[in-house]
Scaffold this active site. Structure first.
Site, short mmCIF file in Angstrom:
data_model
loop_
_atom_site.label_atom_id
_atom_site.label_comp_id
_atom_site.label_asym_id
_atom_site.label_seq_id
_atom_site.Cartn_x
_atom_site.Cartn_y
_atom_site.Cartn_z
N ARG A 34 1.12 21.75 6.47
CA ARG A 34 0.32 21.53 7.68
C ARG A 34 0.96 22.19 8.91
O ARG A 34 0.25 22.59 9.83
CB ARG A 34 0.15 20.03 7.93
N LYS A 196 -5.86 5.94 -2.12
CA LYS A 196 -6.65 5.26 -1.08
C LYS A 196 -8.02 4.90 -1.63
O LYS A 196 -9.03 5.50 -1.29
CB LYS A 196 -6.80 6.16 0.13
N GLY A 349 -3.93 15.83 1.89
CA GLY A 349 -2.53 16.15 2.15
C GLY A 349 -1.70 16.11 0.88
O GLY A 349 -0.93 17.03 0.59
N GLY A 373 -9.28 12.93 4.26
CA GLY A 373 -10.36 12.11 4.78
C GLY A 373 -11.39 12.94 5.56
O GLY A 373 -12.59 12.73 5.42
P1 ADP Z 1 -4.75 12.88 -0.70
O1 ADP Z 1 -3.65 12.83 0.35
O2 ADP Z 1 -4.71 14.15 -1.49
O3 ADP Z 1 -6.10 12.58 -0.11
P2 ADP Z 1 -4.23 10.16 -1.47
O4 ADP Z 1 -3.43 9.98 -0.25
O5 ADP Z 1 -5.50 9.43 -1.60
O6 ADP Z 1 -4.47 11.72 -1.75
O7 ADP Z 1 -3.38 9.71 -2.74
C1 ADP Z 1 -2.14 10.27 -3.03
C2 ADP Z 1 -1.24 9.27 -3.68
O8 ADP Z 1 -1.87 8.65 -4.78
C3 ADP Z 1 0.02 9.90 -4.22
O9 ADP Z 1 1.10 9.46 -3.45
C4 ADP Z 1 0.08 9.40 -5.65
O10 ADP Z 1 1.37 8.98 -6.03
C5 ADP Z 1 -0.86 8.23 -5.64
N1 ADP Z 1 -1.39 7.90 -6.97
C6 ADP Z 1 -2.13 8.67 -7.77
N2 ADP Z 1 -2.38 8.06 -8.94
C7 ADP Z 1 -1.79 6.84 -8.88
C8 ADP Z 1 -1.67 5.74 -9.80
N3 ADP Z 1 -2.22 5.78 -10.99
N4 ADP Z 1 -0.98 4.67 -9.38
C9 ADP Z 1 -0.41 4.63 -8.16
N5 ADP Z 1 -0.49 5.64 -7.26
C10 ADP Z 1 -1.16 6.73 -7.61
MG MG Z 2 -2.64 11.18 1.23
#
Ligand code: ADP
Ligand code: MG
Length: 392
Positions: A34, A196, A349, A373
């Site tokens: 970023r 999330k 992210g 988001g």
């Molecule tokens: P992004 O930032 O790409 O939008 P999120 O913030 O929603 O993604 O999610 C990212 C997090 O989700 C990572 O830190 C990852 O460790 C966690 N994650 C993915 N699968 C699982 C799981 N099965 N159990 C717990 N955490 C998870």
């Molecule tokens: Mg995230």
């Protein structure tokens, strides 16, 4: 939308709202994507002789100063990337630092979210903080794409107080997302994962009216498995969303949208890098285990569901990719996108960080978005406050 070319910035103080919300391990930046994405706008303003005041947030300090969330390490990295000094202001309203700026110099203000006004839901409180922030500058450039879905002072109120334009990152992001909404090529496949759950369940309703196929992995998959009646042990679960998820399952069936869930998972004894784990059917997760990644059969299944796609949007890792043992599912999806000749967009992210951590070529994707988001809400067709204000 006005762009940098529409602003006369020479000799003027320009406040740039950037997205510098990077993952930190102590004071070490573990992924600087970023920051790098913010450089084109800042360096253009520098070249044009502006006094550049960068503002941004980091993490969720919730309206109080907290050294854990200081932007100081980011100032250092930004300075390396720009090849010039970045004056760091330990104050959010860094009047003194700003007054010392010469044409072509750059300052970074401390984390906006140290001030309760930044995120306040009270319009008057937010506006009062925005006025102090706007008082530092003569012009405003919105470039923090990852935050444009937030009605925050620096994103939504300040551009209403100052002449403004969109920076290069926002222009580039919007151009790509527009391609995902205007006559896209089909099959259109969306892959969702991440942690999330509640944030993302909201977008699914809308995606169900647009996609041909929806692949769900990561932490959110367990709420779907549970909604289908299976036990998920200690896996991530949002009980309060089960009814809504059942609704999605019905809706998908009714609309003929193929909703694909993991068929197997890596079930770990606990949440740790070195936890013992076994591959189990997604329908038979032991009560004392938690699913930390999608399993090998799911990886193959997801790859096969991506193989004929013409357009792909991917948001959210398939597992806890930060732990090497549980990064395989995320790698499999990322590799399927790299192998595909579809229009492929990665948003989020952590998803973008995963692509880089796993050493996949960034040019293997059509676009890697800095916003999670924000991209999701754009795809939903929602009005993003931080974009709407730049449009008038
Ligand atoms: P992004 O930032 O790409 O939008 P999120 O913030 O929603 O993604 O999610 C990212 C997090 O989700 C990572 O830190 C990852 O460790 C966690 N994650 C993915 N699968 C699982 C799981 N099965 N159990 C717990 N955490 C998870
Ligand atoms: Mg995230």
């Amino acid at each position: 939308m006005r762009t940098l070319d529409d602003l006369d910035v020479k000799g003027r103080r320009v406040l740039v709202r950037a997205d510098l919300n990077v993952p930190l391990d102590g004071e070490t930046i573990t992924d600087d994507g970023r920051i790098r994405a913010s450089v084109p706008t800042i360096s253009t303003l520098v070249e044009r002789g502006a006094k550049v005041i960068v503002c941004a947030h980091l993490g969720r300090p919730k309206g109080e100063p907290n050294p854990k969330y200081s932007l100081r390490p980011v100032a250092k990295r930004l300075s390396e990337l720009l090849g010039q000094e970045v004056a760091f202001s330990p104050e959010v309203i860094g009047t003194e630092t700003v007054e010392g700026l010469q044409d072509g110099q750059v300052a970074l203000l401390e984390n906006l979210r140290f001030e309760p006004g930044e995120e306040s839901k009270d319009d008057a409180v937010r506006r009062a903080f925005a006025e102090r922030l706007a008082g530092l500058a003569e012009l405003y450039v919105g470039d923090g794409f990852g935050a444009v879905h937030r009605k925050h002072a620096s994103v939504y109120d300040v551009p209403q107080l100052l002449p403004h334009a969109a920076g290069k990152l926002i222009v580039a992001e919007v151009e790509v997302l527009r391609k995902l909404t205007d006559d896209l090529e089909r099959p259109y496949v969306v892959v969702l994962g991440g942690a999330k759950v509640s944030d993302k369940l909201g977008v699914i309703a809308n995606l169900l009216t647009k996609v041909d196929r929806l692949l769900i992995g990561g932490g959110m998959a367990y709420t779907f498995l549970k909604a289908q009646g299976y036990e998920v042990g200690g896996s991530l679960l949002q009980e309060d969303q089960l009814d809504q998820v059942r609704g999605f399952l019905n809706e998908a069936a009714k609309r003929g949208v193929e909703l694909v869930l993991p068929v197997d998972v890596l079930a770990a004894t606990h949440f740790a890098e070195d936890a013992d784990y076994e591959v189990v059917e997604a329908t038979a997760i032991p009560a004392d285990r938690e699913g930390l990644d999608i399993g090998p059969k799911s990886r193959e299944l997801f790859a096969s569901k991506l193989a004929d796609a013409r357009t792909v949007f991917w948001n959210g890792p398939m597992g806890v990719f930060e732990f090497d043992a549980f990064a395989g599912g995320t790698r499999a999806v990322a590799e399927a996108l790299v192998a595909s000749d579809a229009f492929t967009v990665v948003g989020g992210g952590d998803s973008a960080a995963a692509v880089r951590k796993l050493g996949l070529p960034e040019d293997g994707f059509s676009h890697i978005s800095t916003g999670g988001g924000a991209s999701l809400e754009y795809l939903e067709g929602k009005t993003l406050p931080g974009l709407a204000v730049l449009e008038d």
